[in-house]
Every structure is written in C-alpha cells, then in structure tokens.
Design an enzyme around this catalytic site. Structure first.
Site, PDB file in Angstrom:
ATOM      1  CG  HIS A  16      -2.016  -0.974   1.165  1.00 58.52           C
ATOM      2  ND1 HIS A  16      -3.070  -0.973   2.053  1.00 58.52           N
ATOM      3  CD2 HIS A  16      -2.242  -2.026   0.324  1.00 58.52           C
ATOM      4  CE1 HIS A  16      -3.892  -1.959   1.763  1.00 58.52           C
ATOM      5  NE2 HIS A  16      -3.404  -2.621   0.725  1.00 58.52           N
ATOM      6  CD  GLU A  34      -2.222   4.736   2.531  1.00 55.55           C
ATOM      7  OE1 GLU A  34      -3.330   5.251   2.338  1.00 55.55           O
ATOM      8  OE2 GLU A  34      -1.916   3.611   2.085  1.00 55.55           O
ATOM      9  CB  CYS A  52      -6.176  -0.375   5.199  1.00 53.05           C
ATOM     10  SG  CYS A  52      -4.424  -0.838   5.240  1.00 53.05           S
ATOM     11  CB  CYS A  97      -1.798   1.928   5.893  1.00 48.98           C
ATOM     12  SG  CYS A  97      -1.300   0.962   4.443  1.00 48.98           S
TER      13      CYS A  97
END
Length: 172
Positions: A54, A56, A84, A87
């Site tokens: 991801h 992040e 999420c 993250c």
C-alpha cells in the site's frame, strides 16, 4: 501544519493515477515537513503474489530510520484515500501525528463490496496512547475519479460504483 492541503493532495492523486496506469490499485501518499515534500510513494500491491505494498506502507518504509522523531512528529502524511488499519498502524509507528486524506472511509466504501461502518479510529489510537488527527475529504470528488484508473484500465466512476452496488445487493 501546512495550509496547502490541496497542493499536496493533488500530488497524492497524481501518484495514485500513476500507480493505476502501471496496473496497481490507485493510491498515493506524501510526507510533508515544513512545506516541503520529504518522500512520496505509490501503491505497489500485488494480490496475486500476496505483496502488501500500500502507498502509505511504502511511504513509512521510505521514512523509517531516515528522519528524526522531531521531524516526523511535525510532519503531515497526505494520502489519496483514508488508510486501512494496517497502514494506520504503520503510520502510528513512524510517530506522525497528522494524517490528511483525500477520499474518506465513507466515500471509499462506495467502491467496496460491503457497506460503510463508522469507526472512531482516532479514539481507538488514543486508547493505545497514540495521538493522531485524521482529516478526511480533501478534494474528495477529484479523489474519487482517481479510482477510474484502478488496475490499469480506465473505467468511469459511475460504472465502478454501480458494479459494487450490484455486488452489495447480491450479498444481502
């Protein structure tokens, strides 16, 4: 904290579209300190290979052991979409206290196969002794259109939302 949220969010959206055009999901993130972008990252997740990637999380990896706690505490992490939980935990471990999101959790759920459920993420983090402020919905309409490049193929936002509405209807 910077007053130029829109400037940094537009960069997140550029990174997200770039990621999408490479065949990944459309997410981007930047870390800003004292009005300057220190680092930026795109989503590189590969579900087939079970690689998380991801945006992040990738940004946190770039920043870990590179910047002092003083700099990180005063930095702002901008992300194209509300992060999420995985993250969010990574961001908290970095020591960043301010996260600015383009697309909110509620709006993003229009593109997911389940309905939105409100969660007090700031409150949960506070219970763990983590002080973090989440600001959502910066240029949110523009951010939703970033998802039109999801997975490398352009599809109109209305089509994507209609498809998820049908999935949700069939799951009920």
């Amino acid at each position: 904290m910077s007053d130029n949220h829109e400037q940094y969010m537009k960069r997140c959206y550029e990174l997200a579209v770039s990621s999408g055009k490479k065949g990944h999901d459309t997410f981007g993130a930047v870390l800003v300190y004292d009005g300057k972008i220190l680092e930026e990252a795109e989503n590189t997740a590969d579900f087939a290979k079970r690689i998380f990637g991801h945006a992040e999380f990738n940004l946190v990896h770039k920043c870990a052991n590179k910047y002092s706690d003083d700099i990180l505490e005063k930095s702002v992490l901008y992300t194209s979409c509300a992060p999420c939980e995985r993250c969010l935990g990574a961001i908290a471990s970095l020591g960043v206290h301010t996260v600015v999101c383009g697309v909110s959790y509620k709006e993003f759920c229009k593109l997911l196969p389940f309905d939105y459920q409100a969660v007090d993420r700031e409150g949960l983090l506070k219970q763990l002794g983590i002080q973090m402020t989440l600001k959502e919905s910066v240029l949110e309409d523009e951010g939703m259109h970033v998802f039109e490049w999801w997975g490398g193929e352009y599809r109109p936002l209305e089509e994507l939302i209609a498809e998820m509405d049908e999935v949700k209807k069939n799951n009920r």
